[in-house]
Design a protein around this motif. Structure first.
Motif, PDB file in Angstrom:
ATOM      1  N   ASP A 119      29.052  46.194  41.791  1.00 61.88           N
ATOM      2  CA  ASP A 119      28.190  45.043  41.537  1.00 61.88           C
ATOM      3  C   ASP A 119      28.994  43.831  41.093  1.00 61.88           C
ATOM      4  N   SER A 120      30.011  44.052  40.303  1.00 63.44           N
ATOM      5  CA  SER A 120      30.833  42.945  39.803  1.00 63.44           C
ATOM      6  C   SER A 120      32.149  42.812  40.549  1.00 63.44           C
ATOM      7  N   GLY A 121      32.557  43.859  41.256  1.00 59.85           N
ATOM      8  CA  GLY A 121      33.862  43.864  41.908  1.00 59.85           C
ATOM      9  C   GLY A 121      34.062  42.753  42.921  1.00 59.85           C
ATOM     10  N   ASN A 122      33.038  42.494  43.745  1.00 57.87           N
ATOM     11  CA  ASN A 122      33.190  41.462  44.771  1.00 57.87           C
ATOM     12  C   ASN A 122      33.389  40.085  44.145  1.00 57.87           C
ATOM     13  N   TYR A 123      32.627  39.794  43.117  1.00 61.36           N
ATOM     14  CA  TYR A 123      32.753  38.488  42.466  1.00 61.36           C
ATOM     15  C   TYR A 123      34.122  38.341  41.801  1.00 61.36           C
ATOM     16  N   LEU A 124      34.545  39.355  41.048  1.00 60.51           N
ATOM     17  CA  LEU A 124      35.813  39.273  40.338  1.00 60.51           C
ATOM     18  C   LEU A 124      36.981  39.236  41.321  1.00 60.51           C
ATOM     19  N   ARG A 125      36.841  39.940  42.429  1.00 62.05           N
ATOM     20  CA  ARG A 125      37.888  39.885  43.457  1.00 62.05           C
ATOM     21  C   ARG A 125      37.989  38.486  44.048  1.00 62.05           C
ATOM     22  N   ALA A 126      36.838  37.853  44.301  1.00 63.80           N
ATOM     23  CA  ALA A 126      36.856  36.493  44.836  1.00 63.80           C
ATOM     24  C   ALA A 126      37.456  35.501  43.844  1.00 63.80           C
ATOM     25  N   ARG A 127      37.252  35.749  42.564  1.00 69.54           N
ATOM     26  CA  ARG A 127      37.776  34.846  41.545  1.00 69.54           C
ATOM     27  C   ARG A 127      39.281  34.995  41.331  1.00 69.54           C
ATOM     28  N   LEU A 128      39.803  36.216  41.486  1.00 68.54           N
ATOM     29  CA  LEU A 128      41.161  36.487  41.014  1.00 68.54           C
ATOM     30  C   LEU A 128      42.166  36.904  42.086  1.00 68.54           C
ATOM     31  N   ARG A 129      41.710  37.449  43.207  1.00 70.98           N
ATOM     32  CA  ARG A 129      42.648  38.079  44.137  1.00 70.98           C
ATOM     33  C   ARG A 129      43.669  37.102  44.709  1.00 70.98           C
ATOM     34  N   HIS A 130      43.263  35.860  44.932  1.00 70.54           N
ATOM     35  CA  HIS A 130      44.127  34.899  45.620  1.00 70.54           C
ATOM     36  C   HIS A 130      45.205  34.295  44.734  1.00 70.54           C
ATOM     37  N   PHE A 182      36.395  43.804  31.683  1.00 71.88           N
ATOM     38  CA  PHE A 182      37.664  43.108  31.819  1.00 71.88           C
ATOM     39  C   PHE A 182      38.104  43.124  33.283  1.00 71.88           C
ATOM     40  N   ALA A 183      38.901  42.147  33.643  1.00 70.72           N
ATOM     41  CA  ALA A 183      39.481  42.129  34.981  1.00 70.72           C
ATOM     42  C   ALA A 183      40.790  41.366  34.938  1.00 70.72           C
ATOM     43  N   HIS A 184      41.762  41.855  35.668  1.00 71.38           N
ATOM     44  CA  HIS A 184      42.977  41.076  35.880  1.00 71.38           C
ATOM     45  C   HIS A 184      43.529  41.398  37.264  1.00 71.38           C
ATOM     46  N   ASN A 185      44.321  40.499  37.779  1.00 70.53           N
ATOM     47  CA  ASN A 185      44.845  40.638  39.131  1.00 70.53           C
ATOM     48  C   ASN A 185      46.311  41.051  39.115  1.00 70.53           C
ATOM     49  N   HIS A 186      46.722  41.717  40.183  1.00 73.64           N
ATOM     50  CA  HIS A 186      48.117  42.026  40.442  1.00 73.64           C
ATOM     51  C   HIS A 186      48.539  41.221  41.669  1.00 73.64           C
ATOM     52  N   PRO A 187      49.276  40.136  41.496  1.00 71.15           N
ATOM     53  CA  PRO A 187      49.691  39.323  42.653  1.00 71.15           C
ATOM     54  C   PRO A 187      50.474  40.116  43.700  1.00 71.15           C
ATOM     55  N   SER A 188      51.089  41.221  43.306  1.00 71.01           N
ATOM     56  CA  SER A 188      51.809  42.062  44.267  1.00 71.01           C
ATOM     57  C   SER A 188      50.867  42.675  45.288  1.00 71.01           C
ATOM     58  N   GLY A 189      49.559  42.719  44.975  1.00 68.39           N
ATOM     59  CA  GLY A 189      48.576  43.308  45.878  1.00 68.39           C
ATOM     60  C   GLY A 189      48.258  44.748  45.584  1.00 68.39           C
ATOM     61  N   VAL A 190      49.034  45.390  44.717  1.00 66.76           N
ATOM     62  CA  VAL A 190      48.823  46.812  44.409  1.00 66.76           C
ATOM     63  C   VAL A 190      47.843  46.924  43.251  1.00 66.76           C
ATOM     64  N   ALA A 191      46.662  47.442  43.533  1.00 62.96           N
ATOM     65  CA  ALA A 191      45.611  47.531  42.507  1.00 62.96           C
ATOM     66  C   ALA A 191      45.678  48.876  41.804  1.00 62.96           C
ATOM     67  N   GLU A 192      46.776  49.113  41.120  1.00 65.13           N
ATOM     68  CA  GLU A 192      46.949  50.367  40.393  1.00 65.13           C
ATOM     69  C   GLU A 192      47.208  50.050  38.930  1.00 65.13           C
ATOM     70  N   PRO A 193      46.378  50.567  38.013  1.00 64.77           N
ATOM     71  CA  PRO A 193      46.585  50.279  36.592  1.00 64.77           C
ATOM     72  C   PRO A 193      47.951  50.764  36.110  1.00 64.77           C
TER      73      PRO A 193
END
Length: 235
Positions: A119-130, A182-193
């Protein structure tokens, strides 16, 4: 007969000389957005190409040079210079992305409650992934898990030195939040905590328990689907 669009392009014709049903703008209006490729949608926004290159070819070149749509549209202050893209055209592209983000935010806010990470993943991804740098943000929720606000709190590597529990507690109290994601991005593209991600999440969870704010999840945003620390059993 099906190669008409490609034949026109290879012949060096401008988009205005193509059959009307093949022009991106006309195709959008008659057949809808789903009928257009990313390059064609960019062409609609650009309005025109540059000498020797039509808008669709320019869109393809932009996507290829930048590494994809998110990278292309994400950072309006990027130093990357793409041929034929001046301030006006770049502003159109950035504005289009921002409208998409705001639309996602409205949809999220209108939900009666957040039931699962998607439910929140799409929004947070749009905000932070780029973003080319790491950002730590909080999605504040009320006691029925309805969205109150989203806020970027910290920039830089996510560890104990850059994320301060006291500031997170203060922000949750300021928003009168009963729960937080909480949400944070990994600029490397690897979404692994990472180990640091897990450690700071536990520290924040323990601090927020003292003021009765529940930590529902911590999403790590990479190039694919966000990694949910709750789903991974890390909360």
């Amino acid at each position: 007969m099906g190669c008409a669009g490609h034949c026109h392009q290879s012949a060096g014709m401008s988009i205005r000389e193509w059959p009307a049903q093949e022009r991106p703008r006309e195709k959008l209006l008659t057949r809808g957005c789903d009928a257009l490729s990313d390059a064609e949608l960019i062409a609609v926004l650009l309005g025109s190409g540059v000498p020797g290159t039509d808008a669709i070819a320019l869109g393809r070149e932009m996507l290829g040079n930048s590494g994809g749509l998110s990278a292309l549209l994400g950072d309006p202050g990027s130093a990357v210079q793409l041929r034929g893209i001046g301030p006006a055209k770049r502003a159109r592209l950035v504005a289009a992305l921002e409208l998409a983000r705001r639309s996602l935010a409205e949809q999220l806010a209108e939900r009666p409650s957040l039931g699962n990470p998607s439910d929140s993943g799409n929004y947070l991804r749009a905000r932070l992934r780029h973003l080319p740098y790491e950002v730590f943000g909080c999605l504040y929720l009320d006691n029925r898990h309805r969205v109150l606000a989203f806020e970027e709190l910290f920039r830089g590597t996510i560890d104990g030195a850059s994320v301060h529990p006291r500031e997170v507690v203060r922000a949750c109290l300021r928003h009168n939040a009963s729960a937080v994601i909480f949400a944070h991005n990994h600029p490397s593209g690897v979404a692994e905590p990472s180990a640091a991600d897990r450690a700071i999440t536990r520290e924040l969870r323990d601090a927020l328990q003292l003021v009765d704010v529940r930590v529902l999840d911590h999403l790590v945003i990479g190039s694919g689907e966000p990694a949910s620390m709750a789903a991974l059993g890390l909360l």
